[in-house]
Design a protein around this motif. Sequence first.
Motif, PDB file in Angstrom:
ATOM      1  N   GLN A  28      32.003  35.192  52.575  1.00 13.80           N
ATOM      2  CA  GLN A  28      33.210  35.896  52.980  1.00 13.80           C
ATOM      3  C   GLN A  28      34.241  34.913  53.535  1.00 13.80           C
ATOM      4  O   GLN A  28      35.426  34.979  53.181  1.00 13.80           O
ATOM      5  CB  GLN A  28      32.884  36.958  54.031  1.00 13.80           C
ATOM      6  N   GLU A  29      33.814  33.990  54.390  1.00  4.68           N
ATOM      7  CA  GLU A  29      34.746  33.013  54.951  1.00  4.68           C
ATOM      8  C   GLU A  29      35.304  32.101  53.870  1.00  4.68           C
ATOM      9  O   GLU A  29      36.488  31.739  53.906  1.00  4.68           O
ATOM     10  CB  GLU A  29      34.036  32.192  56.033  1.00  4.68           C
ATOM     11  N   LEU A  30      34.478  31.720  52.906  1.00  5.09           N
ATOM     12  CA  LEU A  30      34.937  30.864  51.820  1.00  5.09           C
ATOM     13  C   LEU A  30      36.024  31.565  51.006  1.00  5.09           C
ATOM     14  O   LEU A  30      37.079  30.975  50.725  1.00  5.09           O
ATOM     15  CB  LEU A  30      33.756  30.465  50.933  1.00  5.09           C
ATOM     16  N   LEU A  31      35.804  32.818  50.642  1.00  5.57           N
ATOM     17  CA  LEU A  31      36.784  33.543  49.829  1.00  5.57           C
ATOM     18  C   LEU A  31      38.038  33.870  50.634  1.00  5.57           C
ATOM     19  O   LEU A  31      39.145  33.885  50.080  1.00  5.57           O
ATOM     20  CB  LEU A  31      36.143  34.809  49.264  1.00  5.57           C
ATOM     21  N   GLU A  32      37.894  34.118  51.919  1.00  9.43           N
ATOM     22  CA  GLU A  32      39.075  34.344  52.748  1.00  9.43           C
ATOM     23  C   GLU A  32      39.919  33.073  52.840  1.00  9.43           C
ATOM     24  O   GLU A  32      41.157  33.139  52.819  1.00  9.43           O
ATOM     25  CB  GLU A  32      38.657  34.818  54.146  1.00  9.43           C
TER      26      GLU A  32
ATOM     27  N   THR B  10      17.460  33.454  47.075  1.00 12.17           N
ATOM     28  CA  THR B  10      16.149  33.127  47.652  1.00 12.17           C
ATOM     29  C   THR B  10      15.546  34.369  48.318  1.00 12.17           C
ATOM     30  O   THR B  10      16.183  35.426  48.384  1.00 12.17           O
ATOM     31  CB  THR B  10      16.281  32.005  48.683  1.00 12.17           C
ATOM     32  N   ASP B  11      14.342  34.208  48.814  1.00  8.89           N
ATOM     33  CA  ASP B  11      13.681  35.307  49.535  1.00  8.89           C
ATOM     34  C   ASP B  11      14.142  35.378  50.990  1.00  8.89           C
ATOM     35  O   ASP B  11      13.799  36.327  51.700  1.00  8.89           O
ATOM     36  CB  ASP B  11      12.159  35.121  49.490  1.00  8.89           C
ATOM     37  N   GLU B  12      14.908  34.418  51.411  1.00  8.05           N
ATOM     38  CA  GLU B  12      15.344  34.354  52.801  1.00  8.05           C
ATOM     39  C   GLU B  12      16.485  35.349  53.048  1.00  8.05           C
ATOM     40  O   GLU B  12      17.331  35.577  52.175  1.00  8.05           O
ATOM     41  CB  GLU B  12      15.814  32.936  53.119  1.00  8.05           C
ATOM     42  N   THR B  13      16.535  35.932  54.215  1.00 13.77           N
ATOM     43  CA  THR B  13      17.597  36.876  54.577  1.00 13.77           C
ATOM     44  C   THR B  13      18.046  36.626  56.010  1.00 13.77           C
ATOM     45  O   THR B  13      17.398  35.890  56.772  1.00 13.77           O
ATOM     46  CB  THR B  13      17.128  38.339  54.451  1.00 13.77           C
ATOM     47  N   ARG B  14      19.163  37.242  56.365  1.00 12.52           N
ATOM     48  CA  ARG B  14      19.658  37.245  57.735  1.00 12.52           C
ATOM     49  C   ARG B  14      19.845  38.704  58.170  1.00 12.52           C
ATOM     50  O   ARG B  14      20.104  39.576  57.337  1.00 12.52           O
ATOM     51  CB  ARG B  14      20.997  36.503  57.829  1.00 12.52           C
TER      52      ARG B  14
ATOM     53  N   HIS C  62      24.039  48.637  57.759  1.00 10.74           N
ATOM     54  CA  HIS C  62      24.509  47.704  56.732  1.00 10.74           C
ATOM     55  C   HIS C  62      23.304  46.977  56.139  1.00 10.74           C
ATOM     56  O   HIS C  62      22.295  46.796  56.822  1.00 10.74           O
ATOM     57  CB  HIS C  62      25.490  46.684  57.318  1.00 10.74           C
ATOM     58  N   PRO C  63      23.410  46.561  54.884  1.00  8.34           N
ATOM     59  CA  PRO C  63      22.285  45.822  54.291  1.00  8.34           C
ATOM     60  C   PRO C  63      22.134  44.445  54.927  1.00  8.34           C
ATOM     61  O   PRO C  63      23.077  43.887  55.485  1.00  8.34           O
ATOM     62  CB  PRO C  63      22.685  45.709  52.813  1.00  8.34           C
ATOM     63  N   VAL C  64      20.929  43.917  54.837  1.00  9.21           N
ATOM     64  CA  VAL C  64      20.697  42.562  55.341  1.00  9.21           C
ATOM     65  C   VAL C  64      21.502  41.568  54.505  1.00  9.21           C
ATOM     66  O   VAL C  64      21.888  41.846  53.367  1.00  9.21           O
ATOM     67  CB  VAL C  64      19.196  42.199  55.302  1.00  9.21           C
ATOM     68  N   ILE C  65      21.763  40.433  55.077  1.00 14.00           N
ATOM     69  CA  ILE C  65      22.519  39.390  54.379  1.00 14.00           C
ATOM     70  C   ILE C  65      21.551  38.532  53.565  1.00 14.00           C
ATOM     71  O   ILE C  65      20.604  37.973  54.113  1.00 14.00           O
ATOM     72  CB  ILE C  65      23.283  38.521  55.388  1.00 14.00           C
ATOM     73  N   ARG C  66      21.790  38.478  52.288  1.00 13.01           N
ATOM     74  CA  ARG C  66      20.950  37.638  51.437  1.00 13.01           C
ATOM     75  C   ARG C  66      21.394  36.178  51.527  1.00 13.01           C
ATOM     76  O   ARG C  66      22.550  35.883  51.842  1.00 13.01           O
ATOM     77  CB  ARG C  66      20.997  38.130  49.991  1.00 13.01           C
TER      78      ARG C  66
ATOM     79  N   ILE D 246      25.377  35.536  51.561  1.00 12.12           N
ATOM     80  CA  ILE D 246      26.074  36.515  50.716  1.00 12.12           C
ATOM     81  C   ILE D 246      26.336  37.743  51.591  1.00 12.12           C
ATOM     82  O   ILE D 246      25.526  38.666  51.679  1.00 12.12           O
ATOM     83  CB  ILE D 246      25.231  36.852  49.479  1.00 12.12           C
ATOM     84  N   ASP D 247      27.503  37.734  52.243  1.00  9.74           N
ATOM     85  CA  ASP D 247      27.805  38.716  53.277  1.00  9.74           C
ATOM     86  C   ASP D 247      29.046  39.553  52.949  1.00  9.74           C
ATOM     87  O   ASP D 247      29.758  39.999  53.852  1.00  9.74           O
ATOM     88  CB  ASP D 247      27.990  38.015  54.628  1.00  9.74           C
ATOM     89  N   CYS D 248      29.336  39.753  51.654  1.00 11.38           N
ATOM     90  CA  CYS D 248      30.517  40.516  51.272  1.00 11.38           C
ATOM     91  C   CYS D 248      30.336  41.066  49.863  1.00 11.38           C
ATOM     92  O   CYS D 248      29.347  40.757  49.182  1.00 11.38           O
ATOM     93  CB  CYS D 248      31.773  39.643  51.342  1.00 11.38           C
ATOM     94  N   ASP D 249      31.282  41.869  49.429  1.00 13.20           N
ATOM     95  CA  ASP D 249      31.329  42.384  48.065  1.00 13.20           C
ATOM     96  C   ASP D 249      32.610  41.910  47.401  1.00 13.20           C
ATOM     97  O   ASP D 249      33.582  41.528  48.087  1.00 13.20           O
ATOM     98  CB  ASP D 249      31.272  43.920  48.056  1.00 13.20           C
TER      99      ASP D 249
END
Length: 293
Positions: free
Chosen positions: A152-156, A225-229, A236-240, A280-283
Motif C-alpha cells: 500500500q505504501e509503495l503504490l501510494e 509465502t505461508d507467512e502472514t501478519r 479484516h483479513p490477515v496480511i499476506r 500485501i495489505d491492500c486491493d
Amino acid sequence: MSNAPVLPTDAVQAPAPTAAEAPAAAPGVQIPARGLTLEQLMVERVSAYAVSDRPRELIDEGLDKLFKSVVDDLTRSYGDLGKAIKEALAAAMPAGVSDIFELTRYNALVANQLKQRWEASAVGDQLLQQANKSIDAVLSGDGLVKGEVSLQELLEAFIEDNKERAAEERWSAPEIRFEESDTYGPTLVVAFDPEPEESHRGGGLRSSRRRYDHELKHRMQIRITDETRPAPFPHHPVIRVGEVYAATLDDKKIALDMQIYTPWEKQLAALYFGNAKLLIDCDADDFTYGFDD
C-alpha cells in the motif's frame, strides 16, 4: 777485395724484441697462438666458451621463456588450472546469492561499525551524539533498505510521484491490477501504470482494445509465502507476505545499473535486490489520485 761498405761497430742491427718486450694486448683480448689452423682455433674458442658463464645465462633465459609459456597456458580460461579456479570459485559462492544483496543487515552493520569507532575515539558526548545523529540520517529514510515493504505504501508513493501529470491529464486514478495464480504455487502479479485504461483507450488513434497486463509500464511478480501478519483492523483479513522474484520498471527488467530516484522505485529495488518481504495489505481498487474525493 770486397767493395761492401764497412759498418761502424755501433750500427749493428738490434735483435728482435722478446716476448716480454712485445706490446701488450688490449684488456680482455686474447691473442691466438701463431700457427694455429682454423679448426684448432675453433676448438680453442668453443672450449673457452663452454667454461664461461654465458651458456648458463642462455639456459636461464630459455627456461624463463619455457616456464612463462607453460604458466600462461595453464592460467588461460580454457586451461586445466583456469578450469580448476572457476570450479573452486563456483563452489565458494554462497548457496543463496541473494544474501549478497541483504542490504538491510549491511546498513545496520555499517551503522554499528561507525558508532563503535566514534565511541572508541573517546570524543566528547556532544560530538558523539552529533556523529550518531548524522549516521542515522544517512542510513535511514529513503536511503535505508527496509526488511519489510508495504504494498500500500509503495503504490501510494507511486501515485504521489505521478499526481502532477495526472492533474494535467485529468486522470482520476492510475491503472492498477492484481492477478493471482496457483499454477506453480500461489503467485501474484501486480501491474500498474499512471495512465488509466479509459484514457489510454480513448486517445484518438490509440487501440480501442484493453491493454494486457504486461503492457502496463510497471510490474511485480510475487511469490506468496505461508507467512502472514495480523489483520490491521477487526474483521479484516490477515496480511499476506510475499517475495518479489521479478520486476519491471518502465517496460524494462529491473537491473543494478538502472537510474532509480523516487521513493517507490527504491522500495521496489529493496524488494528485488534486498530480498525484503512484501506485505500485501491492500486491493487494486483502493487507489485514486484523490481529485474526486
